[in-house]
Design a protein around this motif. Structure first.
Motif, PDB file in Angstrom:
ATOM      1  N   ILE A 108      29.394  99.936  20.084  1.00 50.59           N
ATOM      2  CA  ILE A 108      29.417  99.037  18.932  1.00 50.59           C
ATOM      3  C   ILE A 108      30.482  97.966  19.162  1.00 50.59           C
ATOM      4  O   ILE A 108      31.629  98.281  19.486  1.00 50.59           O
ATOM      5  CB  ILE A 108      29.702  99.809  17.632  1.00 50.59           C
ATOM      6  N   ALA A 109      30.078  96.708  18.986  1.00 53.89           N
ATOM      7  CA  ALA A 109      31.001  95.584  19.181  1.00 53.89           C
ATOM      8  C   ALA A 109      30.771  94.550  18.084  1.00 53.89           C
ATOM      9  O   ALA A 109      29.771  94.592  17.375  1.00 53.89           O
ATOM     10  CB  ALA A 109      30.773  94.954  20.554  1.00 53.89           C
ATOM     11  N   ARG A 110      31.714  93.656  17.961  1.00 51.71           N
ATOM     12  CA  ARG A 110      31.608  92.538  17.018  1.00 51.71           C
ATOM     13  C   ARG A 110      32.155  91.301  17.711  1.00 51.71           C
ATOM     14  O   ARG A 110      32.851  91.393  18.721  1.00 51.71           O
ATOM     15  CB  ARG A 110      32.394  92.819  15.745  1.00 51.71           C
ATOM     16  N   PRO A 111      31.876  90.108  17.131  1.00 56.80           N
ATOM     17  CA  PRO A 111      32.475  88.908  17.714  1.00 56.80           C
ATOM     18  C   PRO A 111      33.998  89.021  17.647  1.00 56.80           C
ATOM     19  O   PRO A 111      34.541  89.555  16.670  1.00 56.80           O
ATOM     20  CB  PRO A 111      31.983  87.773  16.802  1.00 56.80           C
ATOM     21  N   GLY A 127      25.896 104.768  12.497  1.00 56.67           N
ATOM     22  CA  GLY A 127      25.500 106.091  12.998  1.00 56.67           C
ATOM     23  C   GLY A 127      24.445 106.733  12.119  1.00 56.67           C
ATOM     24  O   GLY A 127      23.477 107.323  12.614  1.00 56.67           O
ATOM     25  N   ALA A 128      24.609 106.613  10.804  1.00 56.01           N
ATOM     26  CA  ALA A 128      23.623 107.179   9.877  1.00 56.01           C
ATOM     27  C   ALA A 128      22.262 106.509  10.066  1.00 56.01           C
ATOM     28  O   ALA A 128      21.223 107.176  10.046  1.00 56.01           O
ATOM     29  CB  ALA A 128      24.102 107.015   8.434  1.00 56.01           C
ATOM     30  N   ALA A 176      33.850 100.817  19.050  1.00 60.85           N
ATOM     31  CA  ALA A 176      33.682 102.266  19.106  1.00 60.85           C
ATOM     32  C   ALA A 176      32.408 102.595  19.868  1.00 60.85           C
ATOM     33  O   ALA A 176      31.619 101.705  20.216  1.00 60.85           O
ATOM     34  CB  ALA A 176      33.596 102.841  17.691  1.00 60.85           C
ATOM     35  N   PHE A 177      32.218 103.881  20.100  1.00 61.12           N
ATOM     36  CA  PHE A 177      30.951 104.353  20.627  1.00 61.12           C
ATOM     37  C   PHE A 177      30.704 105.743  20.069  1.00 61.12           C
ATOM     38  O   PHE A 177      31.614 106.421  19.597  1.00 61.12           O
ATOM     39  CB  PHE A 177      30.939 104.374  22.164  1.00 61.12           C
ATOM     40  N   GLN A 199      33.949 107.479  18.525  1.00 59.37           N
ATOM     41  CA  GLN A 199      35.225 107.373  19.230  1.00 59.37           C
ATOM     42  C   GLN A 199      35.655 105.914  19.115  1.00 59.37           C
ATOM     43  O   GLN A 199      34.926 105.020  19.562  1.00 59.37           O
ATOM     44  CB  GLN A 199      35.064 107.768  20.702  1.00 59.37           C
ATOM     45  N   TYR A 200      36.801 105.679  18.504  1.00 61.80           N
ATOM     46  CA  TYR A 200      37.260 104.318  18.239  1.00 61.80           C
ATOM     47  C   TYR A 200      38.155 103.827  19.358  1.00 61.80           C
ATOM     48  O   TYR A 200      38.882 104.596  19.974  1.00 61.80           O
ATOM     49  CB  TYR A 200      38.021 104.264  16.910  1.00 61.80           C
ATOM     50  N   TRP A 201      38.105 102.516  19.562  1.00 63.13           N
ATOM     51  CA  TRP A 201      38.956 101.888  20.557  1.00 63.13           C
ATOM     52  C   TRP A 201      39.969 101.034  19.822  1.00 63.13           C
ATOM     53  O   TRP A 201      39.668  99.927  19.401  1.00 63.13           O
ATOM     54  CB  TRP A 201      38.125 101.025  21.505  1.00 63.13           C
ATOM     55  N   ASP A 202      41.174 101.556  19.655  1.00 65.81           N
ATOM     56  CA  ASP A 202      42.197 100.847  18.901  1.00 65.81           C
ATOM     57  C   ASP A 202      42.788  99.672  19.666  1.00 65.81           C
ATOM     58  O   ASP A 202      43.201  98.682  19.075  1.00 65.81           O
ATOM     59  CB  ASP A 202      43.321 101.804  18.488  1.00 65.81           C
TER      60      ASP A 202
END
Length: 181
Positions: free
Chosen positions: A43-46, A133-134, A23-24, A148-151
């Motif tokens: 925002i990313a993850r492995p 975000g918080a 997401a971003f 905004q999510y990237w599905d």
């Protein structure tokens, strides 16, 4: 069967290169706080199946820097972010790396944080993104837009050139957490 290299440094590098973008969200520092920085946080993850015993969430801050004074303010502001800023909002975070990805003034300042978890990443990634975000809102006194999510990961944006150029610095920072250097 994994195609990962057997050398730990190379394995970590491959994990970082194959991160899954989640997401971003955009942010704008509140008036009166300082330089009123604006930009976005990716925002990313492995990626799943990476095979490495590291669980982290990567936050990449891309700040608009129309002039050198804003660039310097962004570098100072994001250089001050600390582990406590995120632990107050995100359970399970045990360590953090903080790596500026841009060595010179330009149209953007890029700063990368990796939040390393004690165990597995929380199953509820949406809540994790909201908690991120918080943490950002409070740490830099900013307002943020809804994430905004990237599905579909295949449609996610690729790493910018600054992010690609910074892979070695991120690798060094992450390995430093585990080797004590």
């Amino acid at each position: 069967m994994s195609t990962m290299s057997t050398h730990p440094h190379e394995q970590y590098l491959e994990v970082i290169q194959r991160e899954e973008f989640l997401a971003f969200f955009t942010f704008a520092q509140l008036p009166g706080v300082g330089a009123e920085l604006t930009g976005l946080v990716k925002i990313a993850r492995p990626s799943e199946g990476g095979g490495m015993p590291i669980n982290y969430l990567s936050l990449t801050f891309i700040v608009d820097t129309p002039d050198d004074s804003i660039f310097r303010a962004a570098k100072a502001q994001f250089g001050r972010l600390n582990l406590g800023d995120f632990q107050r909002h995100i359970p399970g975070v045990r360590a953090m790396t903080s790596v500026p990805a841009t060595g010179f003034a330009g149209p953007h300042y890029v700063h990368q944080l990796d939040l390393v978890f004690s165990g597995a990443l929380p199953a509820d990634l949406n809540t994790l993104i909201l908690q991120s975000g918080a943490a950002v809102r409070q740490a830099i006194s900013a307002k943020t837009e809804a994430p905004q999510y990237w599905d579909d990961p295949s449609q996610a944006p690729k790493k910018t050139q600054d992010e690609q150029n910074n892979l070695g610095a991120r690798l060094k920072a992450l390995l430093g957490l585990f080797t004590g250097n």
